[in-house]
Design an enzyme around this catalytic site. Structure first.
Site, PDB file in Angstrom:
ATOM      1  N   ASP A  10       0.953  -1.307  -0.072  1.00  0.00           N
ATOM      2  CA  ASP A  10       0.017  -0.078  -0.131  1.00  0.00           C
ATOM      3  C   ASP A  10       0.938   1.106  -0.119  1.00  0.00           C
ATOM      4  O   ASP A  10       2.117   1.027   0.430  1.00  0.00           O
ATOM      5  CB  ASP A  10      -0.838   0.010   1.307  1.00  0.00           C
ATOM      6  CG  ASP A  10      -1.851   1.151   1.320  1.00  0.00           C
ATOM      7  OD1 ASP A  10      -2.482   1.695   0.430  1.00  0.00           O
ATOM      8  OD2 ASP A  10      -1.991   1.849   2.526  1.00  0.00           O
ATOM      9  N   SER A  11       0.180   2.511  -0.231  1.00  0.00           N
ATOM     10  CA  SER A  11       1.207   3.553  -0.006  1.00  0.00           C
ATOM     11  C   SER A  11       1.595   4.023   1.231  1.00  0.00           C
ATOM     12  O   SER A  11       2.455   4.649   1.570  1.00  0.00           O
ATOM     13  CB  SER A  11       0.269   4.723  -0.641  1.00  0.00           C
ATOM     14  OG  SER A  11      -0.780   5.107   0.108  1.00  0.00           O
ATOM     15  N   CYS A  73      -4.714  -1.552  -1.629  1.00  0.00           N
ATOM     16  CA  CYS A  73      -4.536  -0.042  -1.763  1.00  0.00           C
ATOM     17  C   CYS A  73      -5.428  -0.001  -2.881  1.00  0.00           C
ATOM     18  O   CYS A  73      -5.656  -0.455  -4.317  1.00  0.00           O
ATOM     19  CB  CYS A  73      -3.302   0.412  -2.469  1.00  0.00           C
ATOM     20  SG  CYS A  73      -3.347   2.192  -2.866  1.00  0.00           S
ATOM     21  N   GLU A 152      -2.233   8.691   8.781  1.00  0.00           N
ATOM     22  CA  GLU A 152      -0.759   8.604   8.419  1.00  0.00           C
ATOM     23  C   GLU A 152      -0.238   9.238   9.964  1.00  0.00           C
ATOM     24  O   GLU A 152       0.595   9.038  10.334  1.00  0.00           O
ATOM     25  CB  GLU A 152      -0.090   9.065   7.306  1.00  0.00           C
ATOM     26  CG  GLU A 152      -0.326   8.071   5.909  1.00  0.00           C
ATOM     27  CD  GLU A 152       0.337   6.772   6.027  1.00  0.00           C
ATOM     28  OE1 GLU A 152       1.421   6.773   6.494  1.00  0.00           O
ATOM     29  OE2 GLU A 152      -0.122   5.770   5.337  1.00  0.00           O
ATOM     30  N   CYS A 184     -11.110   2.997   0.477  1.00  0.00           N
ATOM     31  CA  CYS A 184      -9.372   3.277   0.622  1.00  0.00           C
ATOM     32  C   CYS A 184      -9.121   2.531   1.826  1.00  0.00           C
ATOM     33  O   CYS A 184      -9.911   2.494   2.998  1.00  0.00           O
ATOM     34  CB  CYS A 184      -9.495   4.691   0.916  1.00  0.00           C
ATOM     35  SG  CYS A 184      -7.805   5.199   1.441  1.00  0.00           S
ATOM     36  N   HIS A 186      -7.145   2.972   4.114  1.00  0.00           N
ATOM     37  CA  HIS A 186      -6.724   3.841   5.170  1.00  0.00           C
ATOM     38  C   HIS A 186      -7.970   4.034   5.954  1.00  0.00           C
ATOM     39  O   HIS A 186      -7.966   4.096   7.291  1.00  0.00           O
ATOM     40  CB  HIS A 186      -6.363   5.194   4.809  1.00  0.00           C
ATOM     41  CG  HIS A 186      -4.800   5.182   4.575  1.00  0.00           C
ATOM     42  ND1 HIS A 186      -4.441   4.677   3.337  1.00  0.00           N
ATOM     43  CD2 HIS A 186      -3.666   5.624   5.138  1.00  0.00           C
ATOM     44  CE1 HIS A 186      -3.048   4.802   3.253  1.00  0.00           C
ATOM     45  NE2 HIS A 186      -2.504   5.422   4.531  1.00  0.00           N
TER      46      HIS A 186
HETATM   47  N1  DGL Z   1      -4.697   3.188   1.009  1.00  0.00           N
HETATM   48  C1  DGL Z   1      -4.668   3.825  -0.271  1.00  0.00           C
HETATM   49  C2  DGL Z   1      -5.957   3.476  -0.916  1.00  0.00           C
HETATM   50  O1  DGL Z   1      -6.750   2.457  -0.634  1.00  0.00           O
HETATM   51  C3  DGL Z   1      -3.931   4.788  -0.694  1.00  0.00           C
HETATM   52  C4  DGL Z   1      -4.344   6.079  -0.209  1.00  0.00           C
HETATM   53  C5  DGL Z   1      -3.237   6.947  -0.800  1.00  0.00           C
HETATM   54  O2  DGL Z   1      -2.140   6.958  -0.571  1.00  0.00           O
HETATM   55  O3  DGL Z   1      -3.799   8.118  -0.800  1.00  0.00           O
HETATM   56  O4  DGL Z   1      -6.391   4.180  -1.662  1.00  0.00           O
END
Ligand code: DGL
Length: 270
Positions: A10-11, A73, A152, A184, A186
């Site tokens: 993931d990012s 992600c 984050e 997302c 996150h």
């Molecule tokens: N967690 C990721 C997603 O599901 C990336 C969020 C990001 O880096 O902007 O989209």
């Protein structure tokens, strides 16, 4: 049998929401996780950049000799999955179809809200995936770009997060949705705040459980299970300082990250 680990990326920290479910559904599998914390967020960047970053994350995971890639992600899954599949010979699992499946399974009114990064929402990938499962659904989507930096930062239940959530989500309430897709990885970390803002009448769904089930299905059907009986040693790698990642990550996973390492740029960037 195949005793190699499963690669997940993931990012940043969001992919751990998928890892948490994989630990439940695939307790004997070993995981190598990569969080590209030096370049988070992905969701505000162009498709080309996201695809390039994703291929670099996969390059790193391939060097760790993984047997399968899980794109934990939504942004990468929404914008780059077909291109990645063309370039990678091992199985690749994304998170969009599992998330869509979860939403269609719970909605009663067929009015579904979808929140995600700018890239995920503008791709229309969720609308396409949900409509292909049930063409009668009405979908209302909204990008919430501030959520990723808030996660984050570890501000999972902060006044600032609550205010941002109200601002993003209040407009969605007029559509009387009964299901909100956290598109997302996150966002499940903000479930407490999102639940408070949306109220009890709206069910929050995410991709994590369905993705873990889909990974299990692939592993089982290809007969590539890990058969070693010693406990798996999961490894977590990040591209920037790991302090916040470990703090928030351990709290969320409810377990210690015994192996965490910051990698060098030349280990993944072309
Ligand atoms: N967690 C990721 C997603 O599901 C990336 C969020 C990001 O880096 O902007 O989209």
């Amino acid at each position: 049998m195949d005793n190699r680990p499963i690669g997940v990326f993931d990012s940043g920290i969001g992919g751990l929401t998928v890892v948490k479910e994989m630990l439940k559904f695939l307790p004997n599998e070993e995981i190598v996780y990569f969080g590209d914390t030096a370049r988070v967020p992905y969701g505000t960047k162009s498709k080309d950049t996201v695809t390039r970053f994703a291929l670099e994350c996969i390059r790193f995971l391939n060097k760790r000799k993984v047997k399968m890639i899980v794109i934990a992600c939504n942004t990468v899954s929404a914008s780059s999955l077909p291109e990645i599949r063309k370039k990678i010979s091992i199985p690749v699992q994304g998170v969009i179809t599992p998330g869509a499946r979860a939403a269609v399974a719970v909605t009663k009114t067929k009015k579904i809200g979808v929140i995600g990064t700018e890239r995920t929402i503008s791709s229309g990938a969720y609308i396409e995936a949900i409509k292909s499962l049930d063409p009668e659904t009405q979908i209302y989507s909204k990008a919430c770009p501030l959520f990723v930096p808030l996660v984050e930062e570890g501000w999972l239940d902060d006044d600032v997060t609550y205010l941002a959530a109200e601002k993003y989500l209040n407009p969605l309430k007029q559509y009387e949705i009964d299901t909100l897709v956290l598109a997302c990885t996150h966002y499940p970390l903000l479930k407490g705040v999102l639940k408070k803002v949306m109220g009890d009448g709206v069910i929050l769904v995410d991709s994590a459980t369905e993705t873990a089930k889909a990974v299990k299905q692939t592993i089982d059907s290809l007969k590539i299970q890990r058969t070693i009986e010693t406990l798996p040693q999961h490894k977590f790698f990040v591209s920037d300082t790991p302090d916040k990642f470990v703090k928030v990550g351990e709290m969320f996973l409810g377990r210690k990250m015994d192996f965490i390492q910051k990698i060098n740029t030349e280990e993944y960037v072309y």
